[in-house]
Design a protein around this motif. Structure first.
Motif, PDB file in Angstrom:
ATOM      1  N   ASN A 435      28.556 -46.969  71.524  1.00 12.09           N
ATOM      2  CA  ASN A 435      29.702 -47.192  70.643  1.00 12.09           C
ATOM      3  C   ASN A 435      30.859 -46.244  70.953  1.00 12.09           C
ATOM      4  O   ASN A 435      31.691 -45.950  70.105  1.00 12.09           O
ATOM      5  CB  ASN A 435      29.281 -47.036  69.182  1.00 12.09           C
ATOM      6  N   LYS A 436      30.916 -45.768  72.210  1.00 16.12           N
ATOM      7  CA  LYS A 436      31.978 -44.897  72.685  1.00 16.12           C
ATOM      8  C   LYS A 436      32.064 -43.601  71.894  1.00 16.12           C
ATOM      9  O   LYS A 436      33.137 -43.097  71.607  1.00 16.12           O
ATOM     10  CB  LYS A 436      33.326 -45.622  72.668  1.00 16.12           C
ATOM     11  N   LEU A 437      30.895 -43.066  71.545  1.00 14.91           N
ATOM     12  CA  LEU A 437      30.808 -41.769  70.903  1.00 14.91           C
ATOM     13  C   LEU A 437      30.203 -40.788  71.909  1.00 14.91           C
ATOM     14  O   LEU A 437      29.148 -41.038  72.474  1.00 14.91           O
ATOM     15  CB  LEU A 437      29.938 -41.849  69.640  1.00 14.91           C
ATOM     16  N   LYS A 438      30.876 -39.691  72.114  1.00 15.57           N
ATOM     17  CA  LYS A 438      30.438 -38.697  73.085  1.00 15.57           C
ATOM     18  C   LYS A 438      30.221 -37.363  72.377  1.00 15.57           C
ATOM     19  O   LYS A 438      31.068 -36.924  71.595  1.00 15.57           O
ATOM     20  CB  LYS A 438      31.489 -38.524  74.188  1.00 15.57           C
ATOM     21  N   ILE A 439      29.084 -36.727  72.650  1.00 16.94           N
ATOM     22  CA  ILE A 439      28.759 -35.429  72.062  1.00 16.94           C
ATOM     23  C   ILE A 439      28.398 -34.482  73.194  1.00 16.94           C
ATOM     24  O   ILE A 439      27.596 -34.815  74.074  1.00 16.94           O
ATOM     25  CB  ILE A 439      27.596 -35.524  71.056  1.00 16.94           C
ATOM     26  N   VAL A 484      32.786 -33.371  69.646  1.00 19.90           N
ATOM     27  CA  VAL A 484      32.467 -34.772  69.431  1.00 19.90           C
ATOM     28  C   VAL A 484      33.714 -35.583  69.715  1.00 19.90           C
ATOM     29  O   VAL A 484      34.797 -35.282  69.208  1.00 19.90           O
ATOM     30  CB  VAL A 484      31.977 -35.039  67.989  1.00 19.90           C
ATOM     31  N   LYS A 485      33.577 -36.615  70.538  1.00 21.35           N
ATOM     32  CA  LYS A 485      34.705 -37.474  70.875  1.00 21.35           C
ATOM     33  C   LYS A 485      34.373 -38.912  70.488  1.00 21.35           C
ATOM     34  O   LYS A 485      33.342 -39.451  70.882  1.00 21.35           O
ATOM     35  CB  LYS A 485      35.023 -37.393  72.374  1.00 21.35           C
ATOM     36  N   LYS A 486      35.278 -39.515  69.740  1.00 20.67           N
ATOM     37  CA  LYS A 486      35.133 -40.891  69.301  1.00 20.67           C
ATOM     38  C   LYS A 486      36.295 -41.704  69.850  1.00 20.67           C
ATOM     39  O   LYS A 486      37.453 -41.389  69.602  1.00 20.67           O
ATOM     40  CB  LYS A 486      35.110 -40.960  67.778  1.00 20.67           C
ATOM     41  N   SER A 487      35.952 -42.747  70.631  1.00 19.01           N
ATOM     42  CA  SER A 487      36.970 -43.610  71.218  1.00 19.01           C
ATOM     43  C   SER A 487      36.969 -44.960  70.526  1.00 19.01           C
ATOM     44  O   SER A 487      35.914 -45.552  70.274  1.00 19.01           O
ATOM     45  CB  SER A 487      36.716 -43.801  72.719  1.00 19.01           C
ATOM     46  N   ASN A 784      30.381 -37.041  82.858  1.00 19.95           N
ATOM     47  CA  ASN A 784      30.733 -37.651  81.585  1.00 19.95           C
ATOM     48  C   ASN A 784      32.097 -37.213  81.084  1.00 19.95           C
ATOM     49  O   ASN A 784      32.609 -37.765  80.112  1.00 19.95           O
ATOM     50  CB  ASN A 784      29.681 -37.291  80.522  1.00 19.95           C
ATOM     51  N   ASP A 785      32.696 -36.218  81.716  1.00 16.17           N
ATOM     52  CA  ASP A 785      34.002 -35.744  81.277  1.00 16.17           C
ATOM     53  C   ASP A 785      35.075 -36.813  81.421  1.00 16.17           C
ATOM     54  O   ASP A 785      36.100 -36.764  80.751  1.00 16.17           O
ATOM     55  CB  ASP A 785      34.412 -34.501  82.060  1.00 16.17           C
ATOM     56  N   ILE A 786      34.880 -37.792  82.307  1.00 19.06           N
ATOM     57  CA  ILE A 786      35.888 -38.827  82.472  1.00 19.06           C
ATOM     58  C   ILE A 786      35.383 -40.192  82.028  1.00 19.06           C
ATOM     59  O   ILE A 786      36.119 -41.171  82.094  1.00 19.06           O
ATOM     60  CB  ILE A 786      36.366 -38.919  83.931  1.00 19.06           C
ATOM     61  N   LYS A 787      34.126 -40.285  81.605  1.00 15.20           N
ATOM     62  CA  LYS A 787      33.607 -41.549  81.099  1.00 15.20           C
ATOM     63  C   LYS A 787      34.037 -41.753  79.653  1.00 15.20           C
ATOM     64  O   LYS A 787      34.273 -40.810  78.919  1.00 15.20           O
ATOM     65  CB  LYS A 787      32.079 -41.572  81.175  1.00 15.20           C
ATOM     66  N   ASP A 788      34.129 -43.004  79.277  1.00 17.03           N
ATOM     67  CA  ASP A 788      34.477 -43.325  77.898  1.00 17.03           C
ATOM     68  C   ASP A 788      33.667 -44.513  77.402  1.00 17.03           C
ATOM     69  O   ASP A 788      33.187 -45.298  78.187  1.00 17.03           O
ATOM     70  CB  ASP A 788      35.975 -43.648  77.803  1.00 17.03           C
TER      71      ASP A 788
END
Length: 788
Positions: A435-439, A484-487, A784-788
């Protein structure tokens, strides 16, 4: 000696280019049956694995085309047209044939074909909420160019004639290749990307949402270079040399070689700079007997730099990747000092004096670092381990003479030896959900120790040691960070938290063994107002800690007996930074604009230092201030493309600065940057830049205003592999004039320094070798720094 060496290098370099010129010949295609010429035949050069090495060339109406051969990887020439059978010609057969024209017969395959259509791929600019991607895969316009030429097509990025990358005037970029750090290219992109050929690049991405671990390093954006099918092989490099009208010179050599899963890079650099100046003094001594003194002194400033870099990248499988690098740096500098002072000594009489001095400095630095990356098949999980060790040494010798109004002379010398050791490590773990959530979270450790050895020789004490300092000081920082990044289709939200425990040890003052606990939050929010415009808000808390100057003993180079420690109590300063802005683009990138408002607040400015009293033979605290600073600045910038050949970039910052404890330190300041590039046919380019800065405020005073201008003429040659650049700096003013006025009860002095401003430099460079891509996609480690 250095000038002769550079001239010899240029002659060898010219000979190298002459030997590396392409062998050109004419290919004429004819029909095997009618013997008529065949137009619009596609001609490309490939290697043994059928990878295309050159952009396609098409035959004219008379069936002829010019082709060049210059690379050992060239294996065969392939001729194609839809109504004829494909024809392959071995390069060795052509080399053996000394004819300037080669006739090739093609056999028809579709006799009843009446017409056909040729299509090609054009570059595309893809704009997302927190990233901009420029795709060049299949674009023949970039086959002969390098990575710098591709990067120029991204909004808000400019490049100087020598390849330096500039993002929004003063923002810091981190360069990645295929999503991960890539040795010297990441550490020194300005010197290396001009060697990276564009024919293996699929796209370049500008990513504005930066993970917490990189934001702590001061990174403002990520520039990722993605190669075709995620892989390339071959050897490339460049050799470069420059000279200028002040007898300065520089030489640079870089090479990159990748085969299978192993990559090696090396870069070596030498340069020397000279900044001569003239100082004129007109002095009126009022007592004990009135007299006039005029002097004119020629001052020299010479700087020599030597540096070397090595890096190693290994791809074990598609799950593991290793990057190791090492650097070595040496700097030698000589500076002449000329200053005037009035001071009050322990007696009641005023003592006025002039100072003449010379400073010799030598710096050595060695660094070793690396990163191990591990990815897991499920859940987009990634594990990263990084380390860095740095050792540096600083040697300083200051010799000078004080000339008193009573005509007495005092000679003094100061030696300063400083050794620094730095060790840093980081362990991070990240997960990417569907769900485009990155931790991502991790821990880091940083330790730095300083050891200084300062000796002052005083002529009054018959060259005996007046003071010696030999102390070991340490800074140890441990931190835990997470973000935490949410796209989403309409927004991107990043929330980061960094918890740090810092320990300071100052051996000179035993009571300053201090531990400080700090929480540093980060909020980065971007919202898509339209498909081509993005609004953003950012808040970040940062900390300015006591640095090398604060902990170790420092010396005023214009007065060797002036020893001091800045911020000896090891207090840290906390900064709160707010940014609010909007960016607007166009699909064709003909026009882009951004506007930004920034507010920085520092609630606890610290200005305290201790100085050494030669009478008491000990340090005393001279000044301690606690206050706050507030700074606002409004930034407006953008780029505009005209007539397909003119690219204009302009930024302007207008700000206000205040320091709460000083009514004098409240002022407006302005900074303007202008860049215009005009590209002509046959690889000619003219670039003009200008930077204007008004007085820049600090909580202790002001920095002088600066003005810099330059205009350059650039020409590419040898099939876009070589370049020659002529640049003139500060062409408006031949010299800068700095004035200083000193007036005391015993001395009136007018001091004027004349510093040469105009400088003309010539640079010649050549890119050798070639890279090819894999015909099939290869699964590689993608951070993962550039994946979304």
């Amino acid at each position: 000696m250095n000038l002769k060496f550079t001239i010899c290098l240029f002659l060898c370099f010219y000979q190298f280019i002459s030997l590396a010129q392409d062998r050109s010949f004419i290919i004429k295609t004819i029909d095997s049956i009618s013997k008529a010429p065949i137009p619009l035949v596609s001609i490309v050069v490939t290697d043994a694995k059928d990878s295309i090495l050159t952009p396609p060339v098409y035959t004219s109406e008379n069936g002829t085309a010019s082709i060049s051969i210059s690379n050992s990887h060239f294996e065969k020439i392939v001729l194609r047209r839809i109504d004829y059978k494909i024809k392959n010609i071995n390069i060795r057969n052509i080399v053996a044939n000394q004819d300037d024209e080669i006739i090739v017969s093609l056999n028809p395959s579709y006799k009843n074909l009446q017409e056909f259509t040729i299509t090609s791929t054009r570059s595309k600019l893809k704009i997302d909420i927190d990233r901009i991607e420029f795709n060049v895969e299949g674009d023949s316009n970039f086959f002969k160019k390098n990575a710098i030429d591709v990067i120029r097509n991204l909004p808000f990025i400019q490049t100087s004639p020598n390849g330096k990358i500039n993002y929004k005037t003063n923002k810091k970029l981190l360069v990645l290749v295929n999503g991960k750090k890539f040795g010297i290219i990441s550490n020194n992109p300005d010197a290396t990307l001009k060697s990276f050929p564009a024919n293996v690049i699929k796209s370049v991405q500008l990513i504005s949402t930066v993970p917490t671990r990189y934001q702590n390093e001061g990174v403002d954006a990520i520039l990722n270079i993605e190669t075709v099918n995620g892989y390339f092989r071959g050897t490339v490099g460049n050799i470069e040399g420059n000279i200028d009208t002040r007898l300065g010179s520089g030489d640079n050599f870089y090479i990159l070689s990748q085969h299978n899963n192993t990559t090696l890079q090396a870069n070596f650099r030498f340069d020397t700079k000279q900044s001569p100046s003239t100082s004129k003094n007109s002095s009126i001594i009022k007592s004990p007997q009135p007299q006039n003194q005029d002097s004119k002194i020629h001052l020299e400033n010479r700087n020599y730099n030597y540096s070397g870099e090595l890096s190693f990248n290994q791809q074990f499988t598609h799950k593991w990747a290793l990057n190791i690098y090492g650097t070595a740096y040496k700097n030698k500098e000589r500076t002449d000092n000329n200053a005037s002072y009035s001071f009050l000594d322990s007696s009641t009489a005023d003592k006025d004096y002039l100072y003449r001095g010379r400073t010799d400095q030598l710096r050595h630095s060695y660094e070793l670092g690396g990163e191990l990356l591990k990815q897991f098949k499920k859940g987009g999980k990634e594990l990263s381990v990084a380390f860095k060790y740095n050792q540096s040494r600083f040697q300083q010798m200051i010799e000078g003479k004080k000339i008193f109004t009573s005509s007495s002379h005092l000679l003094n010398n100061t030696e300063n030896n400083r050794n620094n050791n730095e060790l840093a490590g980081r362990l991070s773990y990240s997960m990417l959900f569907k769900n485009k959530l990155k931790i991502q979270s991790g821990i880091s450790y940083y330790k730095r120790s300083y050891k200084s050895d300062v000796t002052v020789f005083d002529e009054k004490t018959v060259n005996e040691i007046a003071f010696t300092d030999n102390q070991l000081n340490k800074i140890v920082i441990s931190s835990i960070y997470s973000y935490v990044k949410k796209s989403h289709k309409k927004y991107v939200l990043l929330y980061g938290l960094n918890i740090e425990l810092a320990s300071y040890i100052n051996a000179a003052q035993q009571d300053t063994d201090t531990s400080i606990f700090t929480i540093k939050p980060l909020i980065d929010f971007k919202y898509a107002v339209t498909k081509l415009s993005t609004a953003y808000f950012k808040y970040q808390r940062s900390v300015k800690r006591p640095n090398e100057t604060a902990i170790s003993l420092s010396i005023n180079s214009t007065d060797p007996q002036n020893l001091y420690r800045g911020n000896a109590r090891l207090s840290q300063q906390n900064y709160h930074a707010f940014s609010l802005g909007i960016e607007k683009y166009t699909n064709s990138n003909k026009f882009s604009i951004f506007t930004e408002i920034n507010y920085d607040f520092n609630p606890n400015v610290i200005s305290n230092f201790t100085s050494f009293d030669t009478t008491l033979n000990s340090f005393i605290t001279d000044k301690q201030e606690l206050g706050s600073t507030n700074s606002w600045y409004f930034m407006l910038g953008g780029s505009l493309k005209l007539l397909k050949i003119v690219n204009i970039y302009l930024t302007n910052s207008l700000g206000y600065y205040s320091y709460s404890e000083s009514s004098d330190n409240k002022t407006l300041f302005n900074s303007t940057y202008f860049n215009m590039t005009v590209s002509f046919k046959k690889s000619w380019r003219i670039q003009a830049t200008a930077m204007l800065n008004t007085n820049s405020p600090t909580f202790q005073g002001y920095e002088a205003s600066t003005r810099n201008y330059s205009i350059s003429l650039n020409k590419n040659f040898a099939n876009e592999r070589g370049f020659i650049n002529l640049t003139c700096f500060d062409f408006i003013n031949s010299e800068w004039k700095n004035k200083q006025l000193i007036s005391t009860s015993n001395l009136y002095q007018n001091n004027i320094s004349y510093i040469p401003a105009r400088l003309v430099g010539l640079t010649i460079g050549y890119r050798f070798g070639n890279l090819t891509t894999s015909p099939k996609p290869i699964r590689k480690v993608l951070s993962n720094d550039i994946k979304d």
